[in-house]
Design an enzyme around this catalytic site. Structure first.
Site, PDB file in Angstrom:
ATOM      1  N   SER A  69      36.749  29.625  33.934  1.00  0.00           N
ATOM      2  CA  SER A  69      37.877  30.572  33.897  1.00  0.00           C
ATOM      3  C   SER A  69      38.799  30.401  32.690  1.00  0.00           C
ATOM      4  CB  SER A  69      38.713  30.453  35.160  1.00  0.00           C
ATOM      5  OG  SER A  69      38.078  31.151  36.198  1.00  0.00           O
ATOM      6  N   LYS A  72      38.882  33.159  30.281  1.00  0.00           N
ATOM      7  CA  LYS A  72      39.629  34.396  30.568  1.00  0.00           C
ATOM      8  C   LYS A  72      40.817  34.571  29.637  1.00  0.00           C
ATOM      9  CE  LYS A  72      38.440  34.166  35.518  1.00  0.00           C
ATOM     10  NZ  LYS A  72      38.915  33.712  36.840  1.00  0.00           N
ATOM     11  N   TYR A 194      30.732  38.686  31.632  1.00  0.00           N
ATOM     12  CA  TYR A 194      31.744  37.803  32.216  1.00  0.00           C
ATOM     13  C   TYR A 194      31.146  36.432  32.562  1.00  0.00           C
ATOM     14  CZ  TYR A 194      34.540  35.726  35.923  1.00  0.00           C
ATOM     15  OH  TYR A 194      35.227  34.829  36.698  1.00  0.00           O
ATOM     16  N   TYR A 246      46.478  29.996  39.234  1.00  0.00           N
ATOM     17  CA  TYR A 246      46.246  30.735  40.471  1.00  0.00           C
ATOM     18  C   TYR A 246      47.441  30.590  41.397  1.00  0.00           C
ATOM     19  CZ  TYR A 246      41.584  30.559  38.504  1.00  0.00           C
ATOM     20  OH  TYR A 246      40.524  30.652  37.670  1.00  0.00           O
ATOM     21  N   VAL A 264      36.946  26.338  37.129  1.00  0.00           N
ATOM     22  CA  VAL A 264      36.299  25.757  38.304  1.00  0.00           C
ATOM     23  C   VAL A 264      35.400  24.553  37.958  1.00  0.00           C
ATOM     24  CG1 VAL A 264      34.258  27.281  38.323  1.00  0.00           C
ATOM     25  CG2 VAL A 264      35.200  26.455  40.488  1.00  0.00           C
TER      26      VAL A 264
END
Ligand code: GLN
Length: 336
Positions: A69, A72, A194, A246, A264
């Site tokens: 992630s 991103k 992605y 998050y 992750v």
């Protein structure tokens, strides 16, 4: 530009935190991406890079792992370069979701995912990167990640393929967004781009340089390349403040206080504009999906160096300048 050493107090602080936390064995390896469940949970690396090219690292700082992630952040930077802030905000929000990273949370009426740092929003931002084909889109994202790291980054094809096989949830998210109108690109292509960007291999040392590129307003301190504008860097860092960790973003800002992003596979980046970029890696995760040891390491280092973004400048104890590799300057207050 070559990287050069940082003041001994920084080395010493990284080493101390590494040694203190090495025995922590809380947290779980993620099991929904098979290769990530098989890594050695004891791995622990930390690295710091400053906008003027200072660098130091400790532990498993050169072990490669998939960026997941954290990618991103850089696909968002590229979408902002290509479409501008308004062009991105048309398709994705910038509000914390208050839910987990893979939540199906789309804004009523517009169908926009809450923010670019949860899976749904990240698929949309990747799809906003301009290209004539999915292959070219991925190549541009990989080039952005590589330019931010200051070296050519490769894909772990095994991680990519194995995640693709179990990607029902992300695929469902993409279909859902297409039906809501926020994703206009093809579902399979979006998913492949992605997941491929998530499978790009980095080390904690790379993450430190990538974070320092953000801290330096889009200029890579290692190569001196301008990767993106300072406006883009500021926009990305702002989204990291509210959404990067998050559902733990609020507590992170209280206890650590610098924009951050986790992945992750156990990586975390955090950056303080004009001051430093930090890259950390330790695979076991807490319930929010953030690396247990890396979070604790940042809490300890933030306290040691008083680097909170909202702290008074005179209360900070960050080494900001280094002359000839042996002298230490602090930005106001007492020397740490
Ligand atoms: N590839 C992972 C996924 O889409 C990334 C999630 C993460 O790093 N938190 O589920």
């Amino acid at each position: 530009m070559a990287l050069r050493p940082l003041p001994p107090s920084v080395d010493e602080a990284l080493q101390t935190v590494h040694d203190e936390l090495l025995e922590v064995d809380d947290g779980e390896l993620p099991d929904y991406i098979p290769p990530l469940a098989k890594v050695d949970p004891r791995q622990f690396g930390l690295a710091v890079c400053t906008p003027d090219g200072g660098f130091t690292a400790t532990g498993d700082h050169d072990v490669a792992f998939s960026v997941q992630s954290i990618s991103k952040v850089f696909s968002l930077a590229l979408a902002l370069v290509d479409r501008g802030l308004d062009g991105v905000l048309e398709h994705v929000g910038v509000e914390p979701s208050g839910e987990s990273f893979n939540a199906i949370s789309l804004e009523e009426g517009t169908g926009r995912p809450d923010n670019p740092l949860i899976n749904a929003g990240a698929m949309v931002t990747s799809s906003l990167v301009k290209a004539d084909s999915a292959e070219e889109r991925f190549d541009r994202i990989r080039a952005m990640l590589s330019a931010s790291a200051g070296r050519e980054l490769e894909v772990d094809e095994n991680v990519f393929e194995q995640e693709l096989e179990v990607a029902d949830h992300n695929r469902a998210l993409a279909h859902f967004m297409r039906s809501a109108g926020s994703l206009t690109a093809d579902v399979d292509e979006t998913l492949e781009v992605y997941l491929r960007q998530c499978a790009v291999l980095v080390t904690a040392g790379d993450l430190a340089v990538m974070a320092a590129t953000l801290a330096a307003g889009g200029r890579n301190p290692l190569t001196d390349e301008r990767v993106f504008s300072s406006d883009v860097a500021r926009h990305v860092l702002t989204v990291m403040v509210t959404c990067g960790m998050y559902d733990a973003s609020g507590e992170w800002m209280l206890r650590v206080g610098s924009p951050a992003k986790s992945g992750v596979s156990g990586g975390i980046i955090t950056a303080s504009p004009g001051q430093f970029g930090l890259g950390l890696f330790s695979p076991p995760l807490d319930e929010q999906g953030n690396s247990v040891r890396a979070v604790q390491a940042c809490e300890r280092l933030a306290e040691r160096f008083s680097w909170h973004t909202l702290a008074l400048p005179e209360d900070r104890r960050l080494p900001v300048e280094l002359e000839d590799g042996d002298s230490e300057t602090v930005s106001g207050g007492d020397s740490a």
